[in-house]
Design an enzyme around this catalytic site. Sequence first.
Site: not given
Lengths: 411, 411
Positions: B164-165
């Site tokens: 996600d990051v």
Amino acid sequence: MQDVLSGLRIVEGSAFVAAPSGGMTLAQLGADVIRFDPIQGGIDYRRWPVTENNESIYWHSLNKGKRSIAVDFKSPEGRELLTQLITAPGDDCGLFLTNFPAKGWLADEKLRVHREDLIYLNLTGDRHGASALDYTVNSRLGLPYLTGQGQANEPINNPLPAWDVIAGQHIAIGLLAAERQRLRTGKGQFVKLALADVALATMGHLGYIGDVMVNQMARKPIGNHIYGTFGRDFKSRDGGRVMIVGVSANQWQAILKVTDQTEAVAKLGKKMSLDFDREGDRYLGREEICILLEPWFANQDLAPLTAQLEAAGVCWGKYQTVSELVATDPDCSTENPLFEEINQPGIGTYLMPQNPLSFTAADRGPVRPAPRLGQHTDEILADILGLSGSEIGRYHDAGIVSGIVSGIVSG
Amino acid sequence: MQDVLSGLRIVEGSAFVAAPSGGMTLAQLGADVIRFDPIQGGIDYRRWPVTENNESIYWHSLNKGKRSIAVDFKSPEGRELLTQLITAPGDDCGLFLTNFPAKGWLADEKLRVHREDLIYLNLTGDRHGASALDYTVNSRLGLPYLTGQGQANEPINNPLPAWDVIAGQHIAIGLLAAERQRLRTGKGQFVKLALADVALATMGHLGYIGDVMVNQMARKPIGNHIYGTFGRDFKSRDGGRVMIVGVSANQWQAILKVTDQTEAVAKLGKKMSLDFDREGDRYLGREEICILLEPWFANQDLAPLTAQLEAAGVCWGKYQTVSELVATDPDCSTENPLFEEINQPGIGTYLMPQNPLSFTAADRGPVRPAPRLGQHTDEILADILGLSGSEIGRYHDAGIVSGIVSGIVSG
């Protein structure tokens, strides 16, 4: 390569993961990224995984699409050449990226004398300039103590160098943002980034720091559960395994429906005084919910099980090894436009990814392999620095630059 | 906030980590990022960690520095307002980022009618548009089987939603790259990104795929060792723990020197027919090397031990919990210019990070907290869409837009 950034040129002096992956990101989006290395290769040139000939799959994977110039930059003449290259004129040039110390000939003020609007991005280990690697940063964050079941208080390291990869993306953002500003203001600048700060900032962005400061929460390891919602792995009868997540209401309802546990879970919620329509409550009841769901998974084989998950709209993922991923997953094959089978000189033919961003207004060329060390030395000296053939020859003879060195260099 | 991207405006319709963190990255670099949400908040508005009042530390941490407009976009009038906002004219506007499905009123062709040079970035779970989350992507990659000691073939999930990051950073890069191209060509475009592709590409870039395809390597879990070089955790007498890495020659020599094992390790190398000057050989001899080093760590307390590591120039990191990080690490405090103590309305005062990039030609303003839901509804309708006070009032009365809703909304 996609040509969305075509015209932009970045010079890179780098090693390991973060800085090279930042440059590679820009190269795969069409920028001309020139990596310089010592004539025998830098500190990362033999990094594992290597082939049986000690050629680094790692190095070549992280430098796809770049050009390579090999220069002895311990020599004053080599440093002078690279200084010219870094500060060469042009609106779309004058961007420099390095994780070498910004000292000596690489000090910002030394380089900026030659080009005032230089954009110089320097990656360090920590904010004081000390060395730090993904692994020594990660140990400080507390994540290893939150990994696995936490048996006997043994921390578990992350095999993925996530901070390096995230820092590499920050580097690409920093260069693009500074170049955008230069276009509008005419100003270049020095941009600093510390690997440790990337990790610390991320811990803040994800709420880890707030959870401690606001809630005085001391999180415990929770195995394969997801913090604050419902999600865990389940085993099938034939030894397969899937990850199941119920974050949204739809995802959660799909899980209950496919496992036929809607009523039983509602009863459990009443008994535990929890409202499983709230994801936080699903987290609080996670162990008890899993006990209700497990038999459905354990009583059938993986193939029919995943077919039902798919049909029911459950958000799920299969567990597989890297070998299985490569051998059997269509998304990790040329069926996925992300990948091409490319011959990497020195290594062989294997599957290489593009940048995963896909642009409709940019032409998508082939994935470009990594250069051989020194492959572009002469063309860079001629085309960018304007050296004549005989001047280039003199630099070669003096051992200050090199083209491709054949044969195996041990390291 | 730093003003390196000031002037740029992005409209965001998002949930969870990846898309919001992409927008936040641009907001912290000075862009005007407007997040729209339904009037009661989106699917991620109560995501854990939450305060005792069920206010989400997670949501507020991931939306720092944005403006918020709350709109009922199930209604045709709400969709019309947001369409106007997304496609508002201006050279530095017309950028839209979403992880909602690009269908219906959010179809690219529907929006592009209103602004041909729109830059529209759409994040999906996988390349087919199906939903996927960090955890269901990660299970497919093989990394959980390479985490920890691999006892009983039990995979271990990563508590960090790394994909996600990383996807969030790709989003910021994709928008900046497309905006750069639009400035030069006048062309807008649709940019696609799939979370699964971000992960798969990274597995390629880090050499995991090549190691299987070229070397037929089936990696095994190696506990806290680092693959292909020397690095592992060591325990001190008083129960402390440090991560030690010897990738470079200097780092390796420093370890041998401080532990006084230079000779013993040389002897071991001879016995094992390994050359520990090669990092790959250090990896092959890792278990035996660790046995030689362990007593030095085990025979002293953490404080004197780390003082010696520091003095000797060893690359090391301390293991600590998140609570220890927050309570005792100076880098996770206002001593580090990365952080400020900020009052987050609805949550309280705690440590919040800037973007870790630091620009010398950009002004560094304070860290900006997240907005309250709907905090900027009226100013956005007035300033960007040019609505009069009475028109805005009509939208409020009809329940199509909302300002800040006080009180606690359960969810």
